[in-house]
Every structure is written in structure tokens, then in C-alpha cells.
Design an enzyme around this catalytic site. Structure first.
Site, PDB file in Angstrom:
ATOM      1  CD  GLU A   1      25.639  27.856  20.082  1.00  0.00           C
ATOM      2  OE1 GLU A   1      24.939  28.024  21.093  1.00  0.00           O
ATOM      3  OE2 GLU A   1      26.854  28.114  20.059  1.00  0.00           O
TER       4      GLU A   1
ATOM      5  CD  GLN B   1      37.853  19.443  28.449  1.00  0.00           C
ATOM      6  OE1 GLN B   1      37.395  18.394  27.996  1.00  0.00           O
ATOM      7  NE2 GLN B   1      37.877  20.560  27.751  1.00  0.00           N
TER       8      GLN B   1
ATOM      9  N   GLY C   1      27.671  31.273  17.376  1.00  0.00           N
ATOM     10  CA  GLY C   1      26.312  30.830  17.631  1.00  0.00           C
ATOM     11  C   GLY C   1      25.940  31.074  19.070  1.00  0.00           C
TER      12      GLY C   1
ATOM     13  CG  ASP D   1      32.952  23.453  12.679  1.00  0.00           C
ATOM     14  OD1 ASP D   1      32.888  23.836  13.867  1.00  0.00           O
ATOM     15  OD2 ASP D   1      32.165  23.844  11.794  1.00  0.00           O
TER      16      ASP D   1
ATOM     17  CG  HIS E   1      24.589  25.299  24.620  1.00  0.00           C
ATOM     18  ND1 HIS E   1      25.217  24.823  25.748  1.00  0.00           N
ATOM     19  CD2 HIS E   1      25.543  25.934  23.893  1.00  0.00           C
ATOM     20  CE1 HIS E   1      26.500  25.153  25.696  1.00  0.00           C
ATOM     21  NE2 HIS E   1      26.726  25.818  24.581  1.00  0.00           N
TER      22      HIS E   1
END
Ligand code: ZN
Length: 396
Positions: free
Chosen positions: A217, A246, A175, A276, A220
Site C-alpha cells: 500500500e 504481465q 489494505g 506475503d 501505491h
């Protein structure tokens, strides 16, 4: 290419002066909004995000079904409302940070010309890898996917619609989305590979088969960066206060605790790269960043003001759809109900024996049953809740 090697996503940080200035402006707005609205979560309303899904397909396999699209919308609604069934897997160290983002996604019922629509467009293309918006470019250098006259489909006004494109990326990425302010409005959309759209138990989708690519996505699209700050080392942050620093990205399915930068890593955040089934949460800080984009003056404010799908979606009667039927490896369920009662699902084989059972299922979270190991024959799927009982014949 093995599924494990697929890149979950590519985010581009443009560094030309115009885009840098616009991003800085958005960041200032974001930080101001967070400062003024922090901790006011109890009065916050749920915001409905209007979605159009553009399916751009080369062959019929890529022309995914309406049900597969409803299924992805359902996954988004679960993940952004913190109704995802797997939220119990979040380690206790992070449970207090996990957020109900408060976004609900709906397919629009009005198109840009004011005509009725089901919120889905379908376009056949002659370009096999049109979903690869990095390499599949028209001679003028623009991605074909976003332009009807270049082999794709024109975007619907990106200030009014969240455009989700579904197309074959030919393995370039699962994606892709751009952060607000880094892209032309004509290409300000989310792209997902057709084989990773929705909760889809087909073996080729594994381990990115639960619809989390879209969750990531869309994160984002609402101005979230990767949890690891898109650089190796502890100096780059994701600009979110409550996500630990991280060092680098995690892949696969790590077990808690993992330590870097002197703290436990929140690898199970939706904005990481794990499988996932190993990501379960956004944080309160991420929610605030996303909310800021929708606020007055924010880059996604038009979406929050939309009334493109404000019709009530409560069905008048409960409808169970199963597909495909006959089934092969994976039976998808779509259950439209006004009831919030837990349901019991059972699948009976030709001998009347139970071959699948889930007695305490949230009807919203009803998605798919793996049928790979079932022999051929006639099966009955039965859903029971309260005094109601609905059944469907399923052929294998
Ligand atoms: Zn990403």
C-alpha cells in the site's frame, strides 16, 4: 471467508476531469524526473519518511500494541532498504533489477500542533467496520475513518506526515491506498486491516501475516501501480520500464518461471497479489517512480523535507522486549540495539533443552517465533552477540 479469498488491496483510478488532469501532471513530472536522474543511484541519500499510525478500534483486539506497530515499521524499513531476509529467494533472472529504494520510515515525535508524540494515536469508535472506507460512509458520503466527528480520526497534514490507519476492514480488503493526485488531502492516507498490520504469526492473518500489505500500500502511496497493470491482457503496463508485462494477477505462491506476454513474470514483486512470504522485491524502475514523488515539484515532496523525526534513534543500551507474555501461538521480539552484529537466538524449555535456534540472524530482522507446538511452562529466550548475552523469561 477464507484468507486466500481476501482482496489484497483496492486501488481506485478516478476518471473525472480534475483528477485525470492532476494525474497527468504528476505523470509528466515523474517521466521528466526519471529522464534527468536515471542511473544516478550511487549518489542517492537515504530519505526518512515521517509516519503517524492512527489506531481506530471498535474493541480491544483491534487496539493493537505499540510493539506490533514498531514491528510493522521494521518490516517497511527492511523491504524499502532491501534488507528483507527473504531477498535470496528472488530468481536470478530478476536479481539485477531488485532495488534498495532508500526510504526509511520513522514514527514522528512532533504532532501537527508542535507537541511531543510517540507517533501513535488511539481512538475508540462505535462503528464496527470503520476500516472499510468503501462502505462505511457518513451521510455526506465520506469515509468515517478519516474524520473525528464521524467516528474516525482526523488525518494529520498529509503533506507532512505519512498517515497509516489501522482499523477493522471486516474483510472488505487487507489494505487500501490511493495514488497521488486521486484523493482529497483529508483522505490521502494508507489503511490497513488491524489483523494484517506487522509481522504477525496469528493463524487468522495467514497468508498475509508478514506485514507486506503495508509495503504494497505504501508503494501505491508513492505512485506505484499493480505489477500486472490493473487489466487482463498485455496492453496495460504499470508505467515502469524494468518490470515485465504481465497478463493478469497471480495469487498464492507461484514458482518461477511463469510466462505471459512473451516474458517471465515478476510475480514476486511487492506490487502483486501473491502471499506475503512469496513477494520479495521492488525494482530500480519502481524506486525511480517513488523517488520522483519526493523530488521538488513531486506530490510527496513535503515528506522528503520533513524534520519531524530526525532525532537519532540509536539506543544507548540494548533492550529486548518480548510480547505477549504469557505467550500463546506467536512470540514477538523487538530488539533495539546499536550493534549490527549477527545474533544467535535460542529458546530453552523448562528442561533446559533448545526448542528454537537461529544462529545467524540480522538483529534488524528479528521478529517472531511460532510457539504453537510448545507445551505449557517456563521458557528462557536467550540472545547472544559478540560478548553480550541478554535473556528473558517467557511463560507459555
Ligand atoms: Zn494494490
Amino acid at each position: 471467508m477464507q484468507a486466500q479469498q481476501k482482496a489484497r488491496c483496492e486501488v481506485q483510478y478516478l476518471d473525472d476531469p480534475i483528477h485525470l488532469a492532476r494525474q497527468a501532471e504528476i505523470e509528466t513530472h515523474t517521466q521528466n524526473w526519471i529522464r534527468n536522474n536515471e542511473r544516478q543511484t550511487s549518489v542517492r541519500e537515504v530519505i526518512t519518511i515521517p509516519v503517524v499510525v492512527h489506531v481506530v478500534y471498535f474493541d480491544e483486539t483491534e487496539n493493537i500494541s505499540d510493539q506490533q506497530i514498531y514491528n510493522q515499521i521494521q518490516v517497511l524499513n527492511e523491504d524499502f532498504r532491501f534488507l528483507n531476509e527473504d531477498r535470496d529467494r528472488i530468481p536470478s533472472a530478476f536479481q539485477g533489477d531488485a532495488a534498495d529504494v532508500g526510504f526509511e520510515f520513522c514514527l514522528v515525535n512532533i504532532d501537527p500542533e508542535g507537541n511531543p508524540t510517540n507517533g501513535i494515536t488511539r481512538t475508540q469508535t462505535m462503528y464496527e467496520c470503520v476500516g472499510n472506507t468503501v462502505d462505511e460512509l457518513a451521510p455526506d458520503g465520506t469515509p468515517r475513518l478519516f474524520y473525528s466527528n464521524k467516528g474516525g480520526r482526523d488525518i494529520w497534514d498529509s503533506e507532512q506526515y505519512l498517515n497509516l490507519y489501522v482499523a477493522n476492514t471486516c474483510g472488505r480488503f487487507l489494505g487500501r491506498a490511493k495514488l497521488p493526485g486521486t484523493v482529497s488531502p483529508n483522505e490521502d492516507a494508507v489503511t490497513i486491516d488491524y489483523d494484517h498490520f506487522g509481522d504477525n504469526c496469528s493463524p487468522s492473518s495467514f497468508p498475509f501475516d508478514l506485514g507486506r500489505t503495508a509495503t504494497h500500500e505504501v508503494g501505491h502511496f508513492f505512485n506505484l501501480r499493480h505489477i500486472f497493470g490493473d487489466a487482463t491482457g498485455c496492453s496495460m503496463d504499470d508505467l515502469v520500464e524494468d518490470t515485465p508485462l504481465q497478463d493478469t494477477a497471480y495469487f498464492g505462491c507461484p514458482t518461477h518461471p511463469q510466462l505471459s506476454c512473451s516474458s517471465f513474470d515478476q510475480f514476486m514483486n511487492f506490487m502483486g497479489f501473491v502471499d506475503d512470504r512469496c513477494m520479495q522485491m521492488f525494482t530500480n524502475g519502481q524506486r525511480d517512480r517513488m523517488m520522483a514523488t519526493l523530488a521538488s515539484g513531486g506530490p510527496r515532496n513535503g515528506l522528503a523535507m520533513s524534520s519531524l523525526c530526525n532525532t537519532p534513534s540509536v539506543p544507548t543500551e540494548d533492550v529486548l522486549t518480548v510480547f505477549p507474555n504469557p505467550v500463546n501461538d506467536c512470540l514477538h521480539l523487538n530488539f533495539e540495539t546499536s550493534s549490527s552484529e549477527k545474533v544467535a537466538i535460542r529458546l530453552f524449555n523448562p528442561l533446559g533443552q533448545i526448542v528454537y535456534e537461529n544462529k545467524n540472524q540480522n538483529p534488524l530482522a528479528l521478529k517472531s517465533i511460532n510457539t504453537t507446538n510448545l507445551a505449557g511452562g517456563v521458557y528462557w529466550l536467550v540472545i547472544e552477540y559478540g560478548d553480550e548475552r541478554i535473556s528473558k523469561k517467557v511463560m507459555k
